[in-house]
Design a protein around this motif. Sequence first.
Motif, PDB file in Angstrom:
ATOM      1  N   CYS A 279       0.858  -1.179   0.000  1.00 29.30           N
ATOM      2  CA  CYS A 279       0.000   0.000   0.000  1.00 29.30           C
ATOM      3  C   CYS A 279       0.896   1.232   0.000  1.00 29.30           C
ATOM      4  O   CYS A 279       1.871   1.297   0.760  1.00 29.30           O
ATOM      5  CB  CYS A 279      -0.904   0.005   1.235  1.00 29.30           C
ATOM      6  SG  CYS A 279      -1.960   1.478   1.364  1.00 29.30           S
ATOM      7  N   SER A 280       0.534   2.193  -0.831  1.00 27.43           N
ATOM      8  CA  SER A 280       1.251   3.459  -0.813  1.00 27.43           C
ATOM      9  C   SER A 280       0.248   4.601  -0.874  1.00 27.43           C
ATOM     10  O   SER A 280      -0.878   4.426  -1.357  1.00 27.43           O
ATOM     11  CB  SER A 280       2.234   3.557  -1.979  1.00 27.43           C
ATOM     12  OG  SER A 280       1.549   3.525  -3.214  1.00 27.43           O
ATOM     13  N   GLN A 281       0.658   5.757  -0.387  1.00 28.52           N
ATOM     14  CA  GLN A 281      -0.261   6.891  -0.336  1.00 28.52           C
ATOM     15  C   GLN A 281       0.476   8.181  -0.694  1.00 28.52           C
ATOM     16  O   GLN A 281       1.649   8.337  -0.380  1.00 28.52           O
ATOM     17  CB  GLN A 281      -0.899   6.999   1.061  1.00 28.52           C
ATOM     18  CG  GLN A 281       0.104   7.003   2.213  1.00 28.52           C
ATOM     19  CD  GLN A 281       0.022   8.191   3.113  1.00 28.52           C
ATOM     20  OE1 GLN A 281      -0.574   9.211   2.778  1.00 28.52           O
ATOM     21  NE2 GLN A 281       0.648   8.100   4.284  1.00 28.52           N
ATOM     22  N   THR A 282      -0.249   9.069  -1.336  1.00 29.87           N
ATOM     23  CA  THR A 282       0.304  10.353  -1.750  1.00 29.87           C
ATOM     24  C   THR A 282      -0.247  11.496  -0.908  1.00 29.87           C
ATOM     25  O   THR A 282      -0.064  12.663  -1.256  1.00 29.87           O
ATOM     26  CB  THR A 282      -0.010  10.617  -3.234  1.00 29.87           C
ATOM     27  OG1 THR A 282      -1.439  10.633  -3.405  1.00 29.87           O
ATOM     28  CG2 THR A 282       0.591   9.531  -4.123  1.00 29.87           C
ATOM     29  N   LEU A 283      -0.933  11.153   0.185  1.00 27.54           N
ATOM     30  CA  LEU A 283      -1.611  12.169   0.994  1.00 27.54           C
ATOM     31  C   LEU A 283      -0.737  12.692   2.134  1.00 27.54           C
ATOM     32  O   LEU A 283      -1.135  13.610   2.839  1.00 27.54           O
ATOM     33  CB  LEU A 283      -2.901  11.575   1.577  1.00 27.54           C
ATOM     34  CG  LEU A 283      -3.941  11.150   0.543  1.00 27.54           C
ATOM     35  CD1 LEU A 283      -4.967  10.201   1.152  1.00 27.54           C
ATOM     36  CD2 LEU A 283      -4.628  12.375  -0.033  1.00 27.54           C
ATOM     37  N   ASN A 284       0.402  12.049   2.336  1.00 28.21           N
ATOM     38  CA  ASN A 284       1.291  12.400   3.449  1.00 28.21           C
ATOM     39  C   ASN A 284       0.578  12.259   4.805  1.00 28.21           C
ATOM     40  O   ASN A 284       0.828  13.038   5.728  1.00 28.21           O
ATOM     41  CB  ASN A 284       1.830  13.824   3.284  1.00 28.21           C
ATOM     42  CG  ASN A 284       3.108  14.036   4.072  1.00 28.21           C
ATOM     43  OD1 ASN A 284       3.909  13.114   4.215  1.00 28.21           O
ATOM     44  ND2 ASN A 284       3.300  15.225   4.588  1.00 28.21           N
ATOM     45  N   HIS A 285      -0.290  11.257   4.881  1.00 27.83           N
ATOM     46  CA  HIS A 285      -1.013  11.017   6.122  1.00 27.83           C
ATOM     47  C   HIS A 285      -0.156  10.255   7.115  1.00 27.83           C
ATOM     48  O   HIS A 285       0.646   9.398   6.748  1.00 27.83           O
ATOM     49  CB  HIS A 285      -2.285  10.218   5.841  1.00 27.83           C
ATOM     50  CG  HIS A 285      -3.400  11.074   5.319  1.00 27.83           C
ATOM     51  ND1 HIS A 285      -4.579  10.524   4.848  1.00 27.83           N
ATOM     52  CD2 HIS A 285      -3.539  12.418   5.204  1.00 27.83           C
ATOM     53  CE1 HIS A 285      -5.387  11.507   4.476  1.00 27.83           C
ATOM     54  NE2 HIS A 285      -4.769  12.656   4.678  1.00 27.83           N
ATOM     55  N   ASN A 286      -0.394  10.546   8.398  1.00 27.58           N
ATOM     56  CA  ASN A 286       0.385   9.884   9.445  1.00 27.58           C
ATOM     57  C   ASN A 286      -0.105   8.464   9.738  1.00 27.58           C
ATOM     58  O   ASN A 286       0.665   7.624  10.174  1.00 27.58           O
ATOM     59  CB  ASN A 286       0.315  10.683  10.748  1.00 27.58           C
ATOM     60  CG  ASN A 286       1.204  11.912  10.697  1.00 27.58           C
ATOM     61  OD1 ASN A 286       2.203  11.922   9.996  1.00 27.58           O
ATOM     62  ND2 ASN A 286       0.841  12.930  11.427  1.00 27.58           N
TER      63      ASN A 286
ATOM     64  N   SER B 140       5.086   6.919   3.277  1.00 22.01           N
ATOM     65  CA  SER B 140       4.277   6.638   2.088  1.00 22.01           C
ATOM     66  C   SER B 140       3.871   5.183   1.933  1.00 22.01           C
ATOM     67  O   SER B 140       2.885   4.884   1.276  1.00 22.01           O
ATOM     68  CB  SER B 140       5.040   7.071   0.828  1.00 22.01           C
ATOM     69  OG  SER B 140       5.304   8.457   0.869  1.00 22.01           O
ATOM     70  N   PHE B 141       4.661   4.271   2.475  1.00 22.67           N
ATOM     71  CA  PHE B 141       4.431   2.856   2.190  1.00 22.67           C
ATOM     72  C   PHE B 141       4.098   2.065   3.447  1.00 22.67           C
ATOM     73  O   PHE B 141       4.636   2.320   4.521  1.00 22.67           O
ATOM     74  CB  PHE B 141       5.682   2.231   1.547  1.00 22.67           C
ATOM     75  CG  PHE B 141       5.868   2.609   0.113  1.00 22.67           C
ATOM     76  CD1 PHE B 141       6.538   3.776  -0.222  1.00 22.67           C
ATOM     77  CD2 PHE B 141       5.361   1.811  -0.899  1.00 22.67           C
ATOM     78  CE1 PHE B 141       6.697   4.144  -1.549  1.00 22.67           C
ATOM     79  CE2 PHE B 141       5.527   2.164  -2.226  1.00 22.67           C
ATOM     80  CZ  PHE B 141       6.197   3.335  -2.549  1.00 22.67           C
TER      81      PHE B 141
END
Lengths: 118, 114
Positions: free
Chosen positions: A23-30, A72-73
């Motif tokens: 899983c990766s994200q571009t939202l910079n969520h914690n 991110s990951f």
Amino acid sequence: DAMVIQNPRYQVTQFGKPVTLSCSQTLNHNVMYWYQQKSSQAPKLLFHYYDKDFNNEADTPDNFQSRRPNTSFCFLDIRSPGLGDAAMYLCATSGGLAGALIRQETQYFGPGTRLLVL
Amino acid sequence: KQEVTQIPAALSVPEGENLVLNCSFTDSAIYNLQWFRQDPGKGLTSLLLIQSSQREQTSGRLNASLDKSSGRSTLYIAASQPGDSATYLCAVNPMDTGRRALTFGSGTRLQVQP
């Protein structure tokens, strides 16, 4: 413009053969979460990371582990998949603002990885 | 332990009809409640988030209400369309100490007939 990305979308593995879902994200969520959803059932939380702090649910089997090498990951490792582990695995994120605001946040879900165990 | 129930489990309506999906939860100590849409074999899409201090939220043809004291929420869909066909899940964010997870219902599977 995908914000939460899961790979692969479909995964076939053999009974007992370790498998890793990504899983990766571009939202910079914690905060990043992993849920398991079996057919026609509610998603069930396995664990989550708040930043690097790992939080395991009490009833998550030891067979399931997770890694978060950076913001991110996040990975879901299934050490020895059984037939009962066949399911949709959903990754989600939330902002993780400090203090009580954490719990007021929307969770954003990825498209999921469907795992089939032969 | 928080439990979330959605009734009905499945619903089929003709196109154009207004409809209501129900969600109930056993513990009113929640921060918020969220409604999601899930298409077959896909992930979840957030539709509406209602904070515990709010009574309702609206987005387009969707309106979600929350009655925290009675442990109930409804999702109202106006003028339903075949594209609304999906499973609708509600989830509560409980006030358990140290826990950020959502507790989900099993969903209502909606079919809108053209």
